[in-house]
Design a protein around this motif. Sequence first.
Motif, PDB file in Angstrom:
ATOM      1  N   ASP A  80      -7.387   0.881  -3.416  1.00  0.00           N
ATOM      2  CA  ASP A  80      -6.613   2.040  -2.989  1.00  0.00           C
ATOM      3  C   ASP A  80      -5.120   1.677  -3.012  1.00  0.00           C
ATOM      4  N   ALA A  81      -4.276   2.592  -3.509  1.00  0.00           N
ATOM      5  CA  ALA A  81      -2.826   2.348  -3.619  1.00  0.00           C
ATOM      6  C   ALA A  81      -2.204   2.187  -2.248  1.00  0.00           C
ATOM      7  N   ASN A  82      -2.685   2.931  -1.249  1.00  0.00           N
ATOM      8  CA  ASN A  82      -2.133   2.819   0.110  1.00  0.00           C
ATOM      9  C   ASN A  82      -2.481   1.467   0.709  1.00  0.00           C
ATOM     10  N   ALA A  83      -3.691   0.977   0.460  1.00  0.00           N
ATOM     11  CA  ALA A  83      -4.102  -0.319   0.997  1.00  0.00           C
ATOM     12  C   ALA A  83      -3.288  -1.421   0.338  1.00  0.00           C
ATOM     13  N   ALA A  84      -3.037  -1.291  -0.952  1.00  0.00           N
ATOM     14  CA  ALA A  84      -2.224  -2.287  -1.669  1.00  0.00           C
ATOM     15  C   ALA A  84      -0.796  -2.263  -1.145  1.00  0.00           C
ATOM     16  N   ALA A  85      -0.246  -1.068  -0.875  1.00  0.00           N
ATOM     17  CA  ALA A  85       1.113  -0.961  -0.348  1.00  0.00           C
ATOM     18  C   ALA A  85       1.199  -1.586   1.031  1.00  0.00           C
ATOM     19  N   GLU A  86       0.162  -1.406   1.872  1.00  0.00           N
ATOM     20  CA  GLU A  86       0.153  -2.005   3.213  1.00  0.00           C
ATOM     21  C   GLU A  86       0.080  -3.526   3.113  1.00  0.00           C
ATOM     22  N   ALA A  87      -0.679  -4.025   2.167  1.00  0.00           N
ATOM     23  CA  ALA A  87      -0.796  -5.471   1.980  1.00  0.00           C
ATOM     24  C   ALA A  87       0.558  -6.052   1.538  1.00  0.00           C
ATOM     25  N   VAL A  88       1.243  -5.359   0.642  1.00  0.00           N
ATOM     26  CA  VAL A  88       2.572  -5.823   0.175  1.00  0.00           C
ATOM     27  C   VAL A  88       3.555  -5.799   1.334  1.00  0.00           C
ATOM     28  N   ASP A  89       3.506  -4.736   2.164  1.00  0.00           N
ATOM     29  CA  ASP A  89       4.417  -4.646   3.322  1.00  0.00           C
ATOM     30  C   ASP A  89       4.172  -5.789   4.293  1.00  0.00           C
ATOM     31  N   SER A  90       2.945  -6.114   4.543  1.00  0.00           N
ATOM     32  CA  SER A  90       2.647  -7.198   5.487  1.00  0.00           C
ATOM     33  C   SER A  90       3.121  -8.537   4.932  1.00  0.00           C
ATOM     34  N   VAL A  91       2.980  -8.749   3.641  1.00  0.00           N
ATOM     35  CA  VAL A  91       3.467  -9.996   3.030  1.00  0.00           C
ATOM     36  C   VAL A  91       4.988 -10.065   3.088  1.00  0.00           C
ATOM     37  N   MET A  92       5.633  -8.935   2.850  1.00  0.00           N
ATOM     38  CA  MET A  92       7.109  -8.930   2.888  1.00  0.00           C
ATOM     39  C   MET A  92       7.627  -9.152   4.297  1.00  0.00           C
ATOM     40  N   LYS A  93       6.889  -8.626   5.286  1.00  0.00           N
ATOM     41  CA  LYS A  93       7.306  -8.836   6.664  1.00  0.00           C
ATOM     42  C   LYS A  93       7.181 -10.297   7.031  1.00  0.00           C
ATOM     43  N   GLU A  94       6.145 -10.961   6.546  1.00  0.00           N
ATOM     44  CA  GLU A  94       5.936 -12.369   6.828  1.00  0.00           C
ATOM     45  C   GLU A  94       7.057 -13.205   6.212  1.00  0.00           C
ATOM     46  N   ARG A  95       7.513 -12.808   5.062  1.00  0.00           N
ATOM     47  CA  ARG A  95       8.550 -13.577   4.341  1.00  0.00           C
ATOM     48  C   ARG A  95       9.937 -13.392   4.970  1.00  0.00           C
ATOM     49  N   THR A  96      10.181 -12.201   5.543  1.00  0.00           N
ATOM     50  CA  THR A  96      11.506 -11.958   6.122  1.00  0.00           C
ATOM     51  C   THR A  96      11.427 -12.348   7.537  1.00  0.00           C
TER      52      THR A  96
END
Length: 163
Positions: free
Chosen positions: A147-163
């Motif tokens: 699902d595109a929304n699930a993929a977007a949430e996964a990317v957001d969580s990874v970006m939050k971890e990096r910042t």
Amino acid sequence: MPQFNPEYFAPQLVWLVITFLALYLLMSRLILPRINGILAQREDRIDGNLQRAEALKEEAAQVLAGYQKAIADARAQAQAALAKAAADIAAETAAREAEFARKMADQTAAAEAGIRAAKTRALADVRGIAGEVAAMMAGKVADTSVDANAAAEAVDSVMKERT
């Protein structure tokens, strides 16, 4: 020579005295007063010329003093005008520099705001693109549909971890 003959000495002496007295009277009564008058006129004329020369000298000294004062005043006025012009130029230059600095600060602020907006848009676009790419890659790697929304949430969580 008859002049040296002693018998003619007495009449010669008489005529000598008569001639001397006549010449003396002529000189003392007529010629010497005229000469004295001429000398007095010359002396008066010379004294008058000397007085006029002294007066002209004093007048020239006054004119010279006035000229020097006028030159000093003109120099002072020129220095004052020069200082005023320099101050006006400095004030105008400072005003132009302040205006330029204000414009540059405004342009810099606008450019920085544009950069921040572009960065925000880019990050939003990157998240969307990253979500799509993650969904595509997961679909190709795992042969499943994500699902595109699930993929977007996964990317957001990874970006939050990096910042």
